[in-house]
Structure formats: C-alpha cells, structure tokens
Design a protein around this motif. Structure first.
Motif, PDB file in Angstrom:
ATOM      1  N   SER A 119     -12.829 -17.800   2.673  1.00  0.00           N
ATOM      2  CA  SER A 119     -12.182 -17.269   3.591  1.00  0.00           C
ATOM      3  C   SER A 119     -11.410 -16.134   3.157  1.00  0.00           C
ATOM      4  CB  SER A 119     -11.606 -18.346   4.019  1.00  0.00           C
ATOM      5  OG  SER A 119     -12.361 -19.538   4.737  1.00  0.00           O
ATOM      6  N   GLN A 120     -10.797 -16.358   2.064  1.00  0.00           N
ATOM      7  CA  GLN A 120      -9.871 -15.333   1.588  1.00  0.00           C
ATOM      8  C   GLN A 120     -10.437 -13.857   1.333  1.00  0.00           C
ATOM      9  OE1 GLN A 120      -6.417 -15.687   1.809  1.00  0.00           O
ATOM     10  NE2 GLN A 120      -6.116 -13.530   1.045  1.00  0.00           N
ATOM     11  N   LEU A 121     -11.479 -14.165   0.612  1.00  0.00           N
ATOM     12  CA  LEU A 121     -12.503 -12.809   0.193  1.00  0.00           C
ATOM     13  C   LEU A 121     -12.760 -12.102   1.619  1.00  0.00           C
ATOM     14  CD1 LEU A 121     -14.585 -13.885  -2.738  1.00  0.00           C
ATOM     15  CD2 LEU A 121     -12.544 -12.936  -2.730  1.00  0.00           C
ATOM     16  N   VAL A 122     -13.155 -12.982   2.612  1.00  0.00           N
ATOM     17  CA  VAL A 122     -13.298 -12.242   3.754  1.00  0.00           C
ATOM     18  C   VAL A 122     -12.113 -11.551   4.612  1.00  0.00           C
ATOM     19  CG1 VAL A 122     -13.755 -12.867   6.253  1.00  0.00           C
ATOM     20  CG2 VAL A 122     -15.222 -13.994   4.568  1.00  0.00           C
ATOM     21  N   VAL A 123     -10.913 -12.174   4.475  1.00  0.00           N
ATOM     22  CA  VAL A 123      -9.669 -11.545   4.961  1.00  0.00           C
ATOM     23  C   VAL A 123      -9.499 -10.315   4.124  1.00  0.00           C
ATOM     24  CG1 VAL A 123      -7.296 -11.916   4.739  1.00  0.00           C
ATOM     25  CG2 VAL A 123      -8.590 -13.745   5.613  1.00  0.00           C
ATOM     26  N   LEU A 124      -9.848 -10.440   2.690  1.00  0.00           N
ATOM     27  CA  LEU A 124      -9.445  -8.972   1.839  1.00  0.00           C
ATOM     28  C   LEU A 124     -10.651  -8.213   2.463  1.00  0.00           C
ATOM     29  CD1 LEU A 124      -9.524  -8.990  -2.116  1.00  0.00           C
ATOM     30  CD2 LEU A 124     -10.971  -7.411  -0.871  1.00  0.00           C
ATOM     31  N   LEU A 125     -11.752  -8.195   2.571  1.00  0.00           N
ATOM     32  CA  LEU A 125     -12.609  -7.471   3.052  1.00  0.00           C
ATOM     33  C   LEU A 125     -12.111  -6.670   4.659  1.00  0.00           C
ATOM     34  CD1 LEU A 125     -15.450  -5.831   3.022  1.00  0.00           C
ATOM     35  CD2 LEU A 125     -16.457  -7.873   4.172  1.00  0.00           C
ATOM     36  N   LYS A 126     -11.620  -7.366   5.289  1.00  0.00           N
ATOM     37  CA  LYS A 126     -11.147  -6.871   6.411  1.00  0.00           C
ATOM     38  C   LYS A 126      -9.888  -6.046   6.238  1.00  0.00           C
ATOM     39  CE  LYS A 126     -10.949 -10.785   8.643  1.00  0.00           C
ATOM     40  NZ  LYS A 126     -10.823 -12.030   9.917  1.00  0.00           N
ATOM     41  N   ASP A 127      -8.997  -6.373   5.251  1.00  0.00           N
ATOM     42  CA  ASP A 127      -7.699  -5.866   4.939  1.00  0.00           C
ATOM     43  C   ASP A 127      -8.000  -4.538   4.346  1.00  0.00           C
ATOM     44  OD1 ASP A 127      -6.268  -7.713   5.998  1.00  0.00           O
ATOM     45  OD2 ASP A 127      -5.797  -8.797   4.297  1.00  0.00           O
ATOM     46  N   THR A 128      -9.374  -4.149   3.943  1.00  0.00           N
ATOM     47  CA  THR A 128      -9.558  -2.755   3.536  1.00  0.00           C
ATOM     48  C   THR A 128      -9.383  -1.814   4.574  1.00  0.00           C
ATOM     49  OG1 THR A 128     -11.811  -3.045   3.989  1.00  0.00           O
ATOM     50  CG2 THR A 128     -11.126  -3.691   1.748  1.00  0.00           C
ATOM     51  N   SER A 129      -9.417  -2.148   5.784  1.00  0.00           N
ATOM     52  CA  SER A 129      -9.136  -1.192   6.855  1.00  0.00           C
ATOM     53  C   SER A 129      -7.676  -0.722   6.965  1.00  0.00           C
ATOM     54  CB  SER A 129      -9.441  -1.775   8.400  1.00  0.00           C
ATOM     55  OG  SER A 129      -8.612  -3.087   8.543  1.00  0.00           O
ATOM     56  N   LEU A 130      -6.781  -1.356   6.137  1.00  0.00           N
ATOM     57  CA  LEU A 130      -5.523  -0.617   6.157  1.00  0.00           C
ATOM     58  C   LEU A 130      -5.336   0.438   5.480  1.00  0.00           C
ATOM     59  CD1 LEU A 130      -3.362  -3.994   5.902  1.00  0.00           C
ATOM     60  CD2 LEU A 130      -3.742  -2.673   7.894  1.00  0.00           C
ATOM     61  N   GLY A 131      -6.476   0.929   4.722  1.00  0.00           N
ATOM     62  CA  GLY A 131      -6.593   2.081   3.990  1.00  0.00           C
ATOM     63  C   GLY A 131      -6.399   3.340   4.713  1.00  0.00           C
ATOM     64  N   PHE A 132      -6.659   3.366   6.220  1.00  0.00           N
ATOM     65  CA  PHE A 132      -6.481   4.504   6.869  1.00  0.00           C
ATOM     66  C   PHE A 132      -5.216   5.141   6.972  1.00  0.00           C
ATOM     67  CE2 PHE A 132      -4.698   1.561   9.839  1.00  0.00           C
ATOM     68  CZ  PHE A 132      -4.087   2.209  10.704  1.00  0.00           C
ATOM     69  N   VAL A 133      -4.126   3.931   6.647  1.00  0.00           N
ATOM     70  CA  VAL A 133      -2.596   4.530   6.759  1.00  0.00           C
ATOM     71  C   VAL A 133      -2.403   5.927   5.497  1.00  0.00           C
ATOM     72  CG1 VAL A 133      -1.932   2.613   7.919  1.00  0.00           C
ATOM     73  CG2 VAL A 133      -1.571   2.757   5.245  1.00  0.00           C
ATOM     74  N   ILE A 134      -3.197   5.594   4.639  1.00  0.00           N
ATOM     75  CA  ILE A 134      -2.948   6.605   3.469  1.00  0.00           C
ATOM     76  C   ILE A 134      -4.089   7.470   3.325  1.00  0.00           C
ATOM     77  CG2 ILE A 134      -1.473   4.841   2.102  1.00  0.00           C
ATOM     78  CD1 ILE A 134      -3.963   4.303   0.401  1.00  0.00           C
ATOM     79  N   GLY A 135      -5.046   7.517   4.370  1.00  0.00           N
ATOM     80  CA  GLY A 135      -5.933   8.405   4.417  1.00  0.00           C
ATOM     81  C   GLY A 135      -7.246   8.335   3.483  1.00  0.00           C
ATOM     82  N   TYR A 136      -7.623   7.038   3.206  1.00  0.00           N
ATOM     83  CA  TYR A 136      -8.677   6.312   2.631  1.00  0.00           C
ATOM     84  C   TYR A 136      -9.735   6.326   3.522  1.00  0.00           C
ATOM     85  CZ  TYR A 136     -12.122   3.810  -0.208  1.00  0.00           C
ATOM     86  OH  TYR A 136     -13.138   3.594  -0.960  1.00  0.00           O
ATOM     87  N   ALA A 137     -10.975   7.213   3.289  1.00  0.00           N
ATOM     88  CA  ALA A 137     -11.931   7.307   4.444  1.00  0.00           C
ATOM     89  C   ALA A 137     -12.920   5.962   4.370  1.00  0.00           C
ATOM     90  CB  ALA A 137     -12.991   8.471   4.048  1.00  0.00           C
ATOM     91  N   ILE A 189       0.840  -1.244  -0.074  1.00  0.00           N
ATOM     92  CA  ILE A 189       0.109   0.037   0.018  1.00  0.00           C
ATOM     93  C   ILE A 189       0.957   1.406  -0.059  1.00  0.00           C
ATOM     94  CG2 ILE A 189      -1.673   1.359   1.268  1.00  0.00           C
ATOM     95  CD1 ILE A 189      -3.066  -1.494   2.311  1.00  0.00           C
ATOM     96  N   PHE A 190       1.917   1.366   0.886  1.00  0.00           N
ATOM     97  CA  PHE A 190       2.713   2.441   1.040  1.00  0.00           C
ATOM     98  C   PHE A 190       3.631   2.650  -0.450  1.00  0.00           C
ATOM     99  CE2 PHE A 190       2.721   2.306   5.901  1.00  0.00           C
ATOM    100  CZ  PHE A 190       2.004   3.425   5.940  1.00  0.00           C
ATOM    101  N   ALA A 191       3.861   1.360  -1.194  1.00  0.00           N
ATOM    102  CA  ALA A 191       4.805   1.719  -2.184  1.00  0.00           C
ATOM    103  C   ALA A 191       3.738   1.980  -3.362  1.00  0.00           C
ATOM    104  CB  ALA A 191       5.308   0.291  -2.710  1.00  0.00           C
ATOM    105  N   LEU A 192       2.743   1.616  -3.549  1.00  0.00           N
ATOM    106  CA  LEU A 192       1.652   2.373  -4.517  1.00  0.00           C
ATOM    107  C   LEU A 192       1.425   3.726  -4.268  1.00  0.00           C
ATOM    108  CD1 LEU A 192      -0.268  -0.971  -5.332  1.00  0.00           C
ATOM    109  CD2 LEU A 192       1.120   0.029  -6.527  1.00  0.00           C
ATOM    110  N   PHE A 193       1.228   3.799  -3.070  1.00  0.00           N
ATOM    111  CA  PHE A 193       0.698   5.371  -2.761  1.00  0.00           C
ATOM    112  C   PHE A 193       1.695   6.320  -2.686  1.00  0.00           C
ATOM    113  CE2 PHE A 193      -1.031   8.806   0.229  1.00  0.00           C
ATOM    114  CZ  PHE A 193      -1.949   9.053  -0.699  1.00  0.00           C
TER     115      PHE A 193
END
Length: 285
Positions: free
Chosen positions: A201-219, A120-124
């Motif tokens: 199960s992996q899609l559930v993990v993906l959904l929860k990982d969207t919470s990492l968007g807070f580190v780049i200011g995604y609301a 996420i940091f690399a792309l942003f």
C-alpha cells in the motif's frame, strides 16, 4: 472448535433490510451518474471532437509513453532506495543502544512529519544554494520520495518485527545468534509476510506521489498530460486517460503483491520441520 465470528448472523428481517438498503443505494448512485452524464452531454463532453485525438494523433500516445517511463523510472529508484533506507532505520530504531535508537527516532519522526512537497522544494531549490551543485529534477524527486517513504516503511518494518512472537527471539538467542543476526535471519523474513499488505500500500502511494514532480518541471505522466491538455483542449478526456493508466499500474502492483503473498504462504505451509529446529512454547525457529 467453533470459528469465531465478527458479527451476529442476520435473520430474515435483517437480510431484507440490507437488500432494500442496497437497492436504494444503487438507485441513488445511478441517479447521480445519470445527472452527471446529462450535464457532461450538455457541455459537449461526449462530442467526437473531444475524443478524436485518441484516434488520429499517434504523437499523443508517444508523449504519454514518455511520461509513463519517466514516472516508472522515478518510482522504481525511489522504491528500492526507500526499502533499503526503511529497513536500516527500522533496525536502528529497534536497537537497544540509546545513542543509536534516539537519533534514528528523531530522523524518522522528522521525515514523517515534513510534507513531501516541502522536501521536493528543499532538495530542488535549497540544495544547490548549500552545496553549489545543481540537483536534477529526477533525483530531487527520487530523494524526497526516498526520505519520506523510507521513514514510513521503517515504521511498517518495526511493527512487523515486533508482531513476531517473542519465542522466536528467545530461540534464536538460545542457539547463540546475536541481536543483529536475530533481526536479519529470523525476525525480518517472518515479518515480511505480516507487513506485505501495508508495504505494498505504501509503494502504491509512492507511485502516485511521483506526480508531485510536476512542480519542479519533471516530465512525469501527470505533467505530460497537462502539456497535452494545453494543445488539445480536452482536459476531462486526457486526465481521465492518465487516471486510468495510474489505476492499471497500481492494480498490477497489488496483483503482484497478492501473488507473492500467496506464494509465500504456500511455501511456508509445505516447508518440512527439521529435527534440529529449536522449539519453544511460543514458536518454532
């Protein structure tokens, strides 16, 4: 034929020990919950003022709804892209051509090994310095989720395809299908039923990982909850509400997966066997 069992049937003494252990465990759990509730009450966490915003602030629900919509937007985009990328990478890894298979293996292992937060940091942050074009926070998050989860889904698809009996592949070759046609038309549709639980199960993990968007200011939902906490000063109650939202969404996703899996199983059980199907010793095409 007697059905195989995974453990010996317990006798009266064994059942009694299990019952006693269950009762003791339940009592210990109730004791821990009681102590936690007592500590929360002593700190004023059950006071009405902490829950008052949920009844008197309609803006709170609008903000949470906006955060939830942003979370779902990122999750849906990433789910679709990761599924497509995962299938393509899985087919590349299953290829018999070394010049295709080896680079694909390197890509899969690289993105599986790199921490998602670093992607996420690399792309942003790094991407704009390389291409001199800013990448919106939404797409930085979506692309990072796509790369990471696409690599994981590729392994899930590969394992699902390889779990299909070899007779299916041999029968497909016998009627003139190529390697690619066999993967697309024969093996992948059958592998979907095998890999569906792991895929969901992996899609559930993906959904929860969207919470990492807070580190780049995604609301997204978690960042929105954090902003509300700074105003309302009730972090326990707000973060509990956010957690319940995640639990409900993931439960609905799991229920949908169970429905689809059950429907596929019923459809397969009702499907008639055509007289032109090619039969082998290990399966039917």
């Amino acid at each position: 034929m007697t059905a195989p069992v995974l453990y010996d049937v317990q006798g009266p003494r064994g059942r009694r020990r299990v019952l006693i252990s269950s009762i003791v465990g339940a009592l210990v759990l109730l004791l821990v919950l009681g102590l936690a509730a007592r500590r929360l009450a002593a700190n004023g966490q059950f006071d009405y003022d902490k829950y008052k915003p949920f009844f008197t602030e309609p803006q709170l629900y609008r903000r949470l709804q906006d955060g939830l919509e942003n979370t779902l937007h990122a999750a849906v985009y990433a789910m679709v892209l990761a599924a497509v990328l995962g299938v393509l990478l899985a087919f590349g890894r299953l290829s018999r051509r070394r010049f295709i298979r080896l680079p694909v293996i390197a890509v899969i292992e690289f993105f599986r090994g790199v921490p998602l937060l670093l992607l996420i940091f690399a792309l942003f942050l790094a991407w704009p310095r390389v291409v001199h074009t800013d990448l919106p926070a939404l797409w930085a998050l979506v692309l990072a989720l796509t790369l990471y989860n696409g690599a994981v889904i590729a392994e899930i698809v590969r394992a699902g395809v390889q779990s299909i009996p070899k007779g299916q592949t041999e029968a497909a070759y016998a009627i003139g299908l190529s390697r690619g046609q066999t993967l697309r038309m024969v093996l992948l549709p059958q592998a979907v039923r095998v890999m569906l639980p792991a895929l969901i199960s992996q899609l559930v993990v993906l959904l929860k990982d969207t919470s990492l968007g807070f580190v780049i200011g995604y609301a997204e939902l978690l960042r929105t909850g954090g902003q509300l906490v700074q105003v309302l000063r009730n972090p326990l109650q707000l973060y509990l509400a956010v957690a319940l939202i995640y639990i409900v969404i993931n439960s609905l996703l799991s229920a949908l997966a169970g429905y689809v899996e059950g429907r596929q199983r019923r459809t397969s059980a009702r499907a008639p066997v055509a007289p032109t199907q090619v039969e082998t010793g290990m399966g039917v095409l």
